[in-house]
Design an enzyme around this catalytic site. Structure first.
Site, PDB file in Angstrom:
ATOM      1  NE  ARG A 136      -0.806   2.538   2.952  1.00 10.23           N
ATOM      2  CZ  ARG A 136      -0.769   3.218   4.082  1.00 10.23           C
ATOM      3  NH1 ARG A 136      -1.652   3.243   4.996  1.00 10.23           N
ATOM      4  NH2 ARG A 136       0.210   3.775   4.554  1.00 10.23           N
ATOM      5  CB  THR A 171      -1.593  13.738   8.695  1.00 14.52           C
ATOM      6  OG1 THR A 171      -1.306  12.548   7.561  1.00 14.52           O
ATOM      7  CG2 THR A 171      -0.212  13.503   9.662  1.00 14.52           C
ATOM      8  CG  HIS A 198      -4.811   7.233   9.199  1.00 14.46           C
ATOM      9  ND1 HIS A 198      -4.317   6.041   9.870  1.00 14.46           N
ATOM     10  CD2 HIS A 198      -3.984   8.269   9.780  1.00 14.46           C
ATOM     11  CE1 HIS A 198      -3.630   6.377  10.917  1.00 14.46           C
ATOM     12  NE2 HIS A 198      -3.512   7.680  10.898  1.00 14.46           N
ATOM     13  CG  HIS A 295     -34.831   8.983  27.702  1.00  9.31           C
ATOM     14  ND1 HIS A 295     -33.763   8.838  26.940  1.00  9.31           N
ATOM     15  CD2 HIS A 295     -35.414  10.180  27.533  1.00  9.31           C
ATOM     16  CE1 HIS A 295     -33.799   9.965  26.199  1.00  9.31           C
ATOM     17  NE2 HIS A 295     -34.465  10.781  26.744  1.00  9.31           N
TER      18      HIS A 295
HETATM   19  C1  LIG Z   1       2.031  10.468  10.821  1.00  7.47           C
HETATM   20  C2  LIG Z   1       2.574   9.283  11.216  1.00  7.47           C
HETATM   21  O1  LIG Z   1       2.102   8.791  12.142  1.00  7.47           O
HETATM   22  S1  LIG Z   1       3.880   8.544  10.250  1.00  7.47           S
HETATM   23  C3  LIG Z   1       4.534   7.023  11.341  1.00  7.47           C
HETATM   24  C4  LIG Z   1       5.382   7.516  12.515  1.00  7.47           C
HETATM   25  N1  LIG Z   1       5.999   6.492  12.959  1.00  7.47           N
HETATM   26  C5  LIG Z   1       7.125   6.627  13.597  1.00  7.47           C
HETATM   27  O2  LIG Z   1       7.772   7.757  13.564  1.00  7.47           O
HETATM   28  C6  LIG Z   1       7.733   5.459  14.033  1.00  7.47           C
HETATM   29  C7  LIG Z   1       8.637   5.644  15.280  1.00  7.47           C
HETATM   30  N2  LIG Z   1       9.821   6.355  14.892  1.00  7.47           N
HETATM   31  C8  LIG Z   1      10.947   5.847  15.051  1.00  7.47           C
HETATM   32  O3  LIG Z   1      11.276   4.913  15.643  1.00  7.47           O
HETATM   33  C9  LIG Z   1      11.982   6.710  14.433  1.00  7.47           C
HETATM   34  O4  LIG Z   1      11.616   7.866  14.030  1.00  7.47           O
HETATM   35  C10 LIG Z   1      12.644   5.907  13.331  1.00  7.47           C
HETATM   36  C11 LIG Z   1      13.287   4.724  13.397  1.00  7.47           C
HETATM   37  C12 LIG Z   1      11.704   5.654  12.218  1.00  7.47           C
HETATM   38  C13 LIG Z   1      13.617   6.771  12.395  1.00  7.47           C
HETATM   39  O5  LIG Z   1      14.422   7.302  13.418  1.00  7.47           O
HETATM   40  P1  LIG Z   1      15.749   8.290  13.112  1.00  7.47           P
HETATM   41  O6  LIG Z   1      16.646   7.691  11.865  1.00  7.47           O
HETATM   42  O7  LIG Z   1      16.472   8.562  14.231  1.00  7.47           O
HETATM   43  O8  LIG Z   1      15.281   9.722  12.452  1.00  7.47           O
HETATM   44  P2  LIG Z   1      14.221  10.718  12.907  1.00  7.47           P
HETATM   45  O9  LIG Z   1      12.908  10.072  13.601  1.00  7.47           O
HETATM   46  O10 LIG Z   1      14.998  11.693  14.040  1.00  7.47           O
HETATM   47  O11 LIG Z   1      13.882  11.382  11.551  1.00  7.47           O
HETATM   48  C14 LIG Z   1      13.156  11.028  10.899  1.00  7.47           C
HETATM   49  C15 LIG Z   1      13.706  10.630   9.593  1.00  7.47           C
HETATM   50  O12 LIG Z   1      12.864   9.980   8.717  1.00  7.47           O
HETATM   51  C16 LIG Z   1      12.716  10.827   7.474  1.00  7.47           C
HETATM   52  N3  LIG Z   1      11.190  10.546   6.775  1.00  7.47           N
HETATM   53  C17 LIG Z   1      10.244  11.119   7.334  1.00  7.47           C
HETATM   54  N4  LIG Z   1       8.938  10.434   6.585  1.00  7.47           N
HETATM   55  C18 LIG Z   1       9.629   9.717   5.792  1.00  7.47           C
HETATM   56  C19 LIG Z   1       8.957   8.951   4.695  1.00  7.47           C
HETATM   57  N5  LIG Z   1       7.632   8.972   4.559  1.00  7.47           N
HETATM   58  N6  LIG Z   1       9.939   8.109   3.865  1.00  7.47           N
HETATM   59  C20 LIG Z   1      11.213   8.220   4.386  1.00  7.47           C
HETATM   60  N7  LIG Z   1      11.915   8.952   5.144  1.00  7.47           N
HETATM   61  C21 LIG Z   1      11.174   9.488   5.799  1.00  7.47           C
HETATM   62  C22 LIG Z   1      13.073  11.969   7.645  1.00  7.47           C
HETATM   63  O13 LIG Z   1      13.357  12.913   6.794  1.00  7.47           O
HETATM   64  C23 LIG Z   1      14.195  11.840   8.768  1.00  7.47           C
HETATM   65  O14 LIG Z   1      15.285  11.453   7.967  1.00  7.47           O
HETATM   66  P3  LIG Z   1      16.962  11.816   8.047  1.00  7.47           P
HETATM   67  O15 LIG Z   1      17.155  10.777   9.210  1.00  7.47           O
HETATM   68  O16 LIG Z   1      17.566  11.573   6.825  1.00  7.47           O
HETATM   69  O17 LIG Z   1      16.844  13.169   8.827  1.00  7.47           O
HETATM   70  O1  LIG Z   2       0.177   5.620   6.460  1.00  5.46           O
HETATM   71  C1  LIG Z   2      -0.970   6.291   6.643  1.00  5.46           C
HETATM   72  O2  LIG Z   2      -1.621   6.346   5.578  1.00  5.46           O
HETATM   73  C2  LIG Z   2      -1.086   7.042   7.596  1.00  5.46           C
HETATM   74  C3  LIG Z   2       0.056   7.519   8.456  1.00  5.46           C
HETATM   75  C4  LIG Z   2      -0.287   8.447   9.760  1.00  5.46           C
HETATM   76  O3  LIG Z   2      -0.458   7.761  10.543  1.00  5.46           O
HETATM   77  C5  LIG Z   2      -0.826   9.597   9.578  1.00  5.46           C
HETATM   78  O4  LIG Z   2      -0.732  10.361   8.532  1.00  5.46           O
HETATM   79  O5  LIG Z   2      -1.391  10.204  10.377  1.00  5.46           O
HETATM   80 ZN   LIG Z   3      -1.915   8.760  11.850  1.00  6.30          ZN
END
Ligand SMILES: CC(=O)SCCNC(=O)CCNC(=O)[C@H](O)C(C)(C)COP(=O)(O)OP(=O)(O)OC[C@H]1O[C@@H](n2cnc3c(N)ncnc32)[C@H](O)[C@@H]1OP(=O)(O)O
Ligand SMILES: O=C(O)CCC(=O)C(=O)O
Ligand SMILES: [Zn+2]
Length: 384
Positions: A136, A171, A198, A295
């Site tokens: 997806r 989001t 979402h 009610h």
């Molecule tokens: C809207 C949402 O909820 S999206 C889902 C969110 N979920 C999460 O964040 C999961 C938990 N996150 C984590 O454990 C960490 O953030 C990790 C492991 C994903 C990444 O950690 P780190 O490498 O330390 O990076 P950090 O979190 O500080 O920054 C985010 C990085 O992801 C990158 N990034 C953000 N969105 C995306 C994406 N959709 N695709 C690719 N890269 C992305 C940012 O540019 C940043 O990259 P950089 O390392 O080159 O600067």
């Molecule tokens: O991957 C998605 O479609 C949703 C990611 C997310 O949690 C958001 O955008 O709030």
């Molecule tokens: Zn979300």
């Protein structure tokens, strides 16, 4: 809109882990996955295996449980994350990339052409490594993205012929039901692939927006138990079930094990360490509790008068609150009958007035009401 066709993607183990109080252990994750499966959600989305070593192990273990629900994981759109995710054995991978100018500038920093180049590489890679993996692709922050950018992204990626489902994400929870309907409808007319929606709940529209998405042709809706998620969360599972059940109770009862809804919520509430709000959809303590006299009187004749949802279908029971000034004689007569007290209507009237007067002066309990009924009965019997 056919409710037989749509699927729930429950993200309690991904989006839900982003809730401020959540910190699931491996045991929590396994139990919650099992409980979601018992309820019958079609998909369970789990935290990215790239988040931590334990998350990776748990993702693998959940994928190996052999549950009826398909297991998805949610990863960034890059090759490193994709390599790790493919190795976990999940059924599907949810990729996302922010397409709004805010996320392009201050999030990942990529332009639309760069997003397309990376996404093409990642999607092709995953498909070559694991052709059976259900893929997806979602445009994060869809409602603050330009429509022309969204269509360019969706159509270019669709032309790869690999993606099974596209995601639209509100989001920051700003979309209105009409905006959701319009965007889903445009995407529906542009692709024959499945559409996932979402909805964040920052402005209280998550359930309505999810419903609008279904009306416009979405096929998959994201939920979490109790609506937990980043900030104030996303579409609550029980809220979506309530919304859809009132439209087609038979289909919902066939698709899901509705009697498992309460167990699932109790488990998640316990593991997150939060109470279930009394007024939560269906499984909240107040959901089938009737208080006002008008009610209660009607409900005693026919429960449909003030209940759109049958508690029986969820293995739940209705209750009546009598210990307050809003009560009425029918409610009090009903309680007298339950207690086996034979009181005539004028006696019930006067006891009702006594309860109302007392309730003006103090907090009554159900036990007080029973005492008043019993002592009045004894007094009336002695006097007669
Ligand atoms: C809207 C949402 O909820 S999206 C889902 C969110 N979920 C999460 O964040 C999961 C938990 N996150 C984590 O454990 C960490 O953030 C990790 C492991 C994903 C990444 O950690 P780190 O490498 O330390 O990076 P950090 O979190 O500080 O920054 C985010 C990085 O992801 C990158 N990034 C953000 N969105 C995306 C994406 N959709 N695709 C690719 N890269 C992305 C940012 O540019 C940043 O990259 P950089 O390392 O080159 O600067
Ligand atoms: O991957 C998605 O479609 C949703 C990611 C997310 O949690 C958001 O955008 O709030
Ligand atoms: Zn979300």
């Amino acid at each position: 809109m056919s409710l037989t066709q749509f699927s729930i993607i429950d993200s309690t183990l991904r989006e839900g882990e982003q809730f401020y109080g959540a910190n699931f252990s491996s045991e929590d994750r396994l139990e919650i996955a099992q409980s979601l499966n018992n309820f019958g959600v079609e998909y369970i989305e789990v935290t990215s295996p790239c988040v931590s070593p334990q998350s990776r192990q748990d993702c693998q273990q959940i994928a190996r449980l052999g549950l009826h629900s398909k297991i998805l994981t949610h990863i960034r759109c890059n090759l490193e994350d994709a390599k790790i995710a493919v190795d976990t054995g999940v059924d599907g991978i949810n990729l996302f990339f922010g397409t709004s100018s805010l996320l392009r500038q201050f999030g990942h920093g990529k332009s639309i052409p760069q997003i397309l180049e990376i996404a093409t590489e990642v999607i092709t890679f995953i498909h070559e490594q694991s052709p059976a993996t259900e893929l997806r692709f979602s445009t994060e922050d869809s409602f603050r993205s330009e429509l022309s950018d969204l269509l360019r992204v969706y159509l270019t990626i669709d032309s790869l012929g690999i993606i099974k489902r596209f995601g639209i994400a509100d989001t920051v929870g700003i979309a209105t039901p009409n905006q959701v309907f319009n965007l889903v409808q445009i995407l529906r007319q542009s692709t024959d692939k499945d559409i996932e929606f979402h909805a964040h709940n920052d402005t209280g529209c998550a359930i309505a927006n999810s419903y609008s998405a279904l009306e416009a042709g979405a096929t998959h809706i994201d939920t979490t138990v109790l609506g937990i998620g980043e900030r104030n969360g996303i579409t609550p599972l029980a809220g979506l079930i309530a919304r859809l059940y009132t439209l087609d109770p038979e289909t919902l009862s066939r698709k899901y094990h509705l009697h498992e809804l309460l167990n699932l919520h109790q488990l998640v509430a316990n593991r997150v360490g939060i109470p279930i709000p009394a007024n939560h959809y269906i499984i909240g303590e107040a959901s089938f509790c009737h208080k006002a006299g008008i009610h209660t009187q009607a409900i005693l004749n026919n429960s449909k008068t003030y209940e759109a949802i049958d508690p029986d279908d969820f293995g739940l029971t209705r209750s009546f609150l009598l210990n307050h000034k809003l009560t009425g004689k029918h409610a009090i007569a009903y309680r007298a009958q339950q207690l086996g007290l034979n009181l005539d209507s004028s006696q019930i009237q006067s006891i009702t007035q006594k309860i109302k007067t007392l309730a003006d002066q103090q907090q009554l309990t159900p036990a007080h009401v029973d005492e008043i009924l019993q002592s009045s009965f004894i007094q009336l019997t002695v006097n007669s």
